[in-house]
Motif scaffolding. Structure first.
Motif, PDB file in Angstrom:
ATOM      1  N   VAL A  30       0.831  -1.205   0.000  1.00 20.90           N
ATOM      2  CA  VAL A  30       0.000   0.000   0.000  1.00 20.90           C
ATOM      3  C   VAL A  30       0.866   1.256   0.000  1.00 20.90           C
ATOM      4  CG1 VAL A  30      -1.679   1.312   1.363  1.00 20.90           C
ATOM      5  CG2 VAL A  30      -1.938  -1.162   1.119  1.00 20.90           C
ATOM      6  N   GLN A  31       2.066   1.154   0.556  1.00 18.54           N
ATOM      7  CA  GLN A  31       2.951   2.311   0.655  1.00 18.54           C
ATOM      8  C   GLN A  31       3.856   2.493  -0.565  1.00 18.54           C
ATOM      9  OE1 GLN A  31       2.368   4.407   3.039  1.00 18.54           O
ATOM     10  NE2 GLN A  31       0.833   2.973   3.825  1.00 18.54           N
ATOM     11  N   PHE A  32       3.794   1.564  -1.520  1.00 21.87           N
ATOM     12  CA  PHE A  32       4.598   1.729  -2.721  1.00 21.87           C
ATOM     13  C   PHE A  32       4.120   2.964  -3.482  1.00 21.87           C
ATOM     14  CE2 PHE A  32       5.660  -3.094  -3.327  1.00 21.87           C
ATOM     15  CZ  PHE A  32       6.196  -3.121  -2.043  1.00 21.87           C
ATOM     16  N   THR A  33       5.063   3.668  -4.098  1.00 24.65           N
ATOM     17  CA  THR A  33       4.730   4.908  -4.805  1.00 24.65           C
ATOM     18  C   THR A  33       5.275   4.888  -6.219  1.00 24.65           C
ATOM     19  OG1 THR A  33       5.151   7.294  -4.861  1.00 24.65           O
ATOM     20  CG2 THR A  33       6.770   5.949  -3.729  1.00 24.65           C
ATOM     21  N   GLU A  34       4.578   5.552  -7.124  1.00 23.55           N
ATOM     22  CA  GLU A  34       5.012   5.638  -8.518  1.00 23.55           C
ATOM     23  C   GLU A  34       6.198   6.572  -8.697  1.00 23.55           C
ATOM     24  OE1 GLU A  34       1.602   6.548 -10.889  1.00 23.55           O
ATOM     25  OE2 GLU A  34       0.608   4.638 -10.461  1.00 23.55           O
ATOM     26  N   ALA A  35       6.579   7.273  -7.635  1.00 21.90           N
ATOM     27  CA  ALA A  35       7.792   8.096  -7.709  1.00 21.90           C
ATOM     28  C   ALA A  35       9.045   7.230  -7.762  1.00 21.90           C
ATOM     29  CB  ALA A  35       7.859   9.034  -6.504  1.00 21.90           C
ATOM     30  N   PHE A  36       8.904   5.957  -7.364  1.00 20.70           N
ATOM     31  CA  PHE A  36      10.010   5.001  -7.442  1.00 20.70           C
ATOM     32  C   PHE A  36      10.036   4.427  -8.855  1.00 20.70           C
ATOM     33  CE2 PHE A  36      12.128   0.985  -7.111  1.00 20.70           C
ATOM     34  CZ  PHE A  36      13.054   1.120  -6.089  1.00 20.70           C
ATOM     35  N   ASP A  37      11.190   4.486  -9.508  1.00 16.86           N
ATOM     36  CA  ASP A  37      11.268   4.068 -10.909  1.00 16.86           C
ATOM     37  C   ASP A  37      12.487   3.170 -11.138  1.00 16.86           C
ATOM     38  OD1 ASP A  37      13.509   5.717 -10.983  1.00 16.86           O
ATOM     39  OD2 ASP A  37      12.441   7.373 -11.949  1.00 16.86           O
ATOM     40  N   PRO A  38      12.700   2.699 -12.372  1.00 17.08           N
ATOM     41  CA  PRO A  38      13.837   1.809 -12.634  1.00 17.08           C
ATOM     42  C   PRO A  38      15.190   2.376 -12.219  1.00 17.08           C
ATOM     43  CG  PRO A  38      12.298   1.709 -14.462  1.00 17.08           C
ATOM     44  CD  PRO A  38      11.798   2.790 -13.550  1.00 17.08           C
ATOM     45  N   ALA A  39      15.351   3.686 -12.270  1.00 19.02           N
ATOM     46  CA  ALA A  39      16.630   4.268 -11.868  1.00 19.02           C
ATOM     47  C   ALA A  39      16.905   4.025 -10.390  1.00 19.02           C
ATOM     48  CB  ALA A  39      16.633   5.770 -12.164  1.00 19.02           C
ATOM     49  N   HIS A  40      15.874   4.124  -9.556  1.00 16.50           N
ATOM     50  CA  HIS A  40      16.032   3.839  -8.132  1.00 16.50           C
ATOM     51  C   HIS A  40      16.415   2.372  -7.921  1.00 16.50           C
ATOM     52  CE1 HIS A  40      13.290   7.414  -7.937  1.00 16.50           C
ATOM     53  NE2 HIS A  40      14.161   7.750  -7.004  1.00 16.50           N
ATOM     54  N   TYR A 350       3.506  -3.938 -18.906  1.00 18.17           N
ATOM     55  CA  TYR A 350       4.696  -4.774 -18.775  1.00 18.17           C
ATOM     56  C   TYR A 350       5.317  -5.027 -20.149  1.00 18.17           C
ATOM     57  CZ  TYR A 350       7.492  -9.018 -18.056  1.00 18.17           C
ATOM     58  OH  TYR A 350       8.516  -9.942 -18.051  1.00 18.17           O
ATOM     59  N   THR A 351       4.467  -5.372 -21.116  1.00 14.50           N
ATOM     60  CA  THR A 351       4.924  -5.654 -22.479  1.00 14.50           C
ATOM     61  C   THR A 351       5.632  -4.452 -23.086  1.00 14.50           C
ATOM     62  OG1 THR A 351       3.158  -7.282 -22.852  1.00 14.50           O
ATOM     63  CG2 THR A 351       4.119  -6.236 -24.800  1.00 14.50           C
ATOM     64  N   ALA A 352       5.049  -3.263 -22.917  1.00 19.16           N
ATOM     65  CA  ALA A 352       5.626  -2.054 -23.513  1.00 19.16           C
ATOM     66  C   ALA A 352       7.012  -1.763 -22.941  1.00 19.16           C
ATOM     67  CB  ALA A 352       4.688  -0.866 -23.274  1.00 19.16           C
ATOM     68  N   ALA A 353       7.173  -1.945 -21.634  1.00 22.30           N
ATOM     69  CA  ALA A 353       8.464  -1.660 -21.012  1.00 22.30           C
ATOM     70  C   ALA A 353       9.537  -2.626 -21.497  1.00 22.30           C
ATOM     71  CB  ALA A 353       8.328  -1.734 -19.487  1.00 22.30           C
ATOM     72  N   ILE A 354       9.234  -3.917 -21.486  1.00 21.67           N
ATOM     73  CA  ILE A 354      10.229  -4.912 -21.894  1.00 21.67           C
ATOM     74  C   ILE A 354      10.558  -4.761 -23.372  1.00 21.67           C
ATOM     75  CG2 ILE A 354      10.739  -7.373 -22.078  1.00 21.67           C
ATOM     76  CD1 ILE A 354      10.673  -6.288 -19.192  1.00 21.67           C
ATOM     77  N   ASP A 355       9.553  -4.492 -24.199  1.00 22.59           N
ATOM     78  CA  ASP A 355       9.797  -4.304 -25.637  1.00 22.59           C
ATOM     79  C   ASP A 355      10.670  -3.083 -25.900  1.00 22.59           C
ATOM     80  OD1 ASP A 355       8.317  -6.546 -26.090  1.00 22.59           O
ATOM     81  OD2 ASP A 355       6.593  -5.525 -26.992  1.00 22.59           O
ATOM     82  N   ALA A 356      10.644  -2.125 -24.975  1.00 20.52           N
ATOM     83  CA  ALA A 356      11.484  -0.927 -25.117  1.00 20.52           C
ATOM     84  C   ALA A 356      12.880  -1.150 -24.542  1.00 20.52           C
ATOM     85  CB  ALA A 356      10.819   0.256 -24.426  1.00 20.52           C
ATOM     86  N   GLY A 357      13.136  -2.356 -24.064  1.00 15.03           N
ATOM     87  CA  GLY A 357      14.435  -2.673 -23.502  1.00 15.03           C
ATOM     88  C   GLY A 357      14.660  -2.122 -22.109  1.00 15.03           C
ATOM     89  N   GLU A 358      13.571  -1.854 -21.399  1.00 13.39           N
ATOM     90  CA  GLU A 358      13.656  -1.244 -20.071  1.00 13.39           C
ATOM     91  C   GLU A 358      13.041  -2.160 -19.022  1.00 13.39           C
ATOM     92  OE1 GLU A 358      14.912   0.251 -17.586  1.00 13.39           O
ATOM     93  OE2 GLU A 358      14.835   2.276 -18.469  1.00 13.39           O
ATOM     94  N   LEU A 359      13.489  -2.024 -17.789  1.00  7.32           N
ATOM     95  CA  LEU A 359      12.840  -2.726 -16.687  1.00  7.32           C
ATOM     96  C   LEU A 359      11.383  -2.286 -16.600  1.00  7.32           C
ATOM     97  CD1 LEU A 359      15.645  -2.327 -13.984  1.00  7.32           C
ATOM     98  CD2 LEU A 359      15.045  -4.441 -15.189  1.00  7.32           C
TER      99      LEU A 359
END
Length: 460
Positions: A30-40, A350-359
């Motif tokens: 519940v405390q997870f936030t979208e401010a956390f991204d692959p760079a983190h 999920y598909t869009a991220a992996i197809d773009a070569g990103e986590l």
């Protein structure tokens, strides 16, 4: 007096029954936030301990049919062709994760969940395990805890033999209830013979442990009907049994709207079923681990409980020490050092991220010092049932009675009710508190006042 008597106090269970987290993590999702991204996440991987073991979790969301009670992230489809593109993307995600870690680190724990992992064909399952071995260091069988969730309706004896050959050594079988009327009401037709066939195949192929999942609180269940299911399970003698309380939350899980609410057992009947569960399992020689888990005395889970080395992660109770966890697949959650990270829940994202070569990580949280302190406190209570103030003080450099004065005051009524022993130097969960350990642990959760408790299941 029955074997359930030390654990089952109807007056206390009714008084303390409330919504609350299961604490497979702290902070909870519940405390997870979208401010956390692959760079983190990449930064956390860079700082990860080089000598820590790794754990891998694969989420395979597909199911041939949907069970009405289910709250998991799943995709109901009979089209097996959907598995191929998803498998290809999980393999690409493995390569992306490989690039972030010292992959000589041993993988001592691996789990396939879902959905229905055996939705994949035999060749696809072998392909995924082969790709995993290419990227990560999977240890030998005697050191490994490699488990998979199996739907007996989806697994033949040949499937079980293949899984053992691929390296899996633990199975978790979904059963829920053997009563035909209940099965029809939740859209899961699964005769006992199906489950028995899979369990027998697991034993023939040398699986170290087989666990069975049951659910109480489903439509049309009664003490008598569920007792028959318990008798059948005890006769089959799986190594571990989990008996979860059904959480009816149709506002969150649309498929649950297919369930006739008028057929759900009353709170009094739920409690009576739970009492029967505790009594029958204990009388049959199972060790009551706590909450809703039981294990035979010789099982590794029971031994870890007795030794005080039990752990807890997103798959529930575990025997392994705290590992860095890498999540693969849509909605999977990882834990690296002081961060939790979750992949996109929706397959398209999920598909869009992996197809773009990103986590595919879309949200998460980095723990602050207070989070780490409270996580340690909560996990000690959930897993060991004991919290010694000096141990916490040495680890975190705090004076426990001072730092947690408010929490200790809130625990006093639980001590008066016999759930815990509260002394000047420790908190010990008493037998009557084992079923309510979530309530005890939640006293130390500083976020509960900020989150809607209705998002969590009931503690009973």
């Amino acid at each position: 007096m029955t074997a359930a008597a030390p654990f089952f106090r109807p007056d206390l269970l009714a008084r303390y029954d409330a919504h609350g987290p299961r604490y497979t993590s702290y902070p909870t999702a519940v405390q997870f936030t979208e401010a956390f991204d692959p760079a983190h996440y990449r930064e956390a991987a860079r700082k990860a301990k080089a000598n820590a073991d790794l754990s891998l979790y694969f989420h395979i969301p597909f199911c041939d049919t949907v069970c009405f009670y289910c709250g998991c992230n799943k995709i109901a489809t009979k089209n097996r062709a959907h598995a191929r593109p998803y498998l290809d993307r999980m393999k690409r995600e493995l390569a992306l994760q490989d690039a972030l870690f010292d992959t000589s680190r041993p993988v001592t724990q691996l789990h396939w969940g879902g959905g229905t992992p055996t939705f994949l064909s035999h060749d696809e399952m072998a392909e995924l395990m082969s790709a995993t071995r290419e990227h990560f260091n999977l240890v030998a069988d005697q050191r490994a805890e490699y488990s998979i969730e199996v739907d007996p309706r989806e697994a033949s004896p040949a499937t079980i033999a293949l899984l053992r050959e691929l390296g899996f050594n633990r199975l978790s079988l979904g059963v829920q209830d053997f009563d035909e009327r209940v099965q029809r009401a939740v859209n899961r037709i699964q005769p006992r013979e199906m489950t028995e066939t899979v369990l027998d195949a697991a034993r023939r192929n040398g699986f170290k442990s087989v666990s069975v999942d049951l659910i109480y609180g489903l439509p049309h269940q009664s003490v008598e009907s569920f007792s028959r299911t318990l008798d059948a399970i005890i006769d089959l003698k799986p190594d571990r049994v989990s008996v979860f309380g059904y959480a009816h939350m149709p506002s969150l899980f649309k498929m649950q709207r297919q369930i006739d609410e008028s057929a759900l057992p009353s709170p009094a009947v739920r409690l009576a079923i739970l009492e029967r569960v505790i009594a029958r399992m204990c009388d049959a020689g199972y060790v009551y681990i706590g909450m809703d888990h039981f294990a035979l005395p010789g099982d590794e889970l029971a031994r870890a409980f007795e030794a005080g080395t039990l752990q807890r992660n997103f798959q529930g109770y575990s025997t392994r020490a705290d590992c860095d966890l890498i999540g693969i697949g849509a909605s999977s959650i990882g834990k690296i050092g002081d961060v939790y990270a979750q992949n996109a829940r929706e397959l398209a994202d999920y598909t869009a991220a992996i197809d773009a070569g990103e986590l595919a990580i879309t949200r998460g949280v980095r723990l602050c010092a207070d989070d780490e302190l409270r996580r340690d406190v909560i996990m000690r209570l959930m897993c060991g049932g004991e919290l010694r103030f000096d141990d916490v003080a040495r680890t975190h450099g705090i004076e426990f009675p001072t730092a947690f004065a408010d929490e200790l005051a809130r625990l006093a009524p639980m001590a008066n009710d016999g759930l815990i022993d509260l002394s000047h130097d420790a908190i010990r969960v008493l037998p009557a508190g084992r079923m309510l350990v979530r309530n005890v642990a939640s006293v130390f959760d500083r976020y509960l006042g900020q989150a809607s408790l209705r998002r969590f299941s009931r503690t009973i």
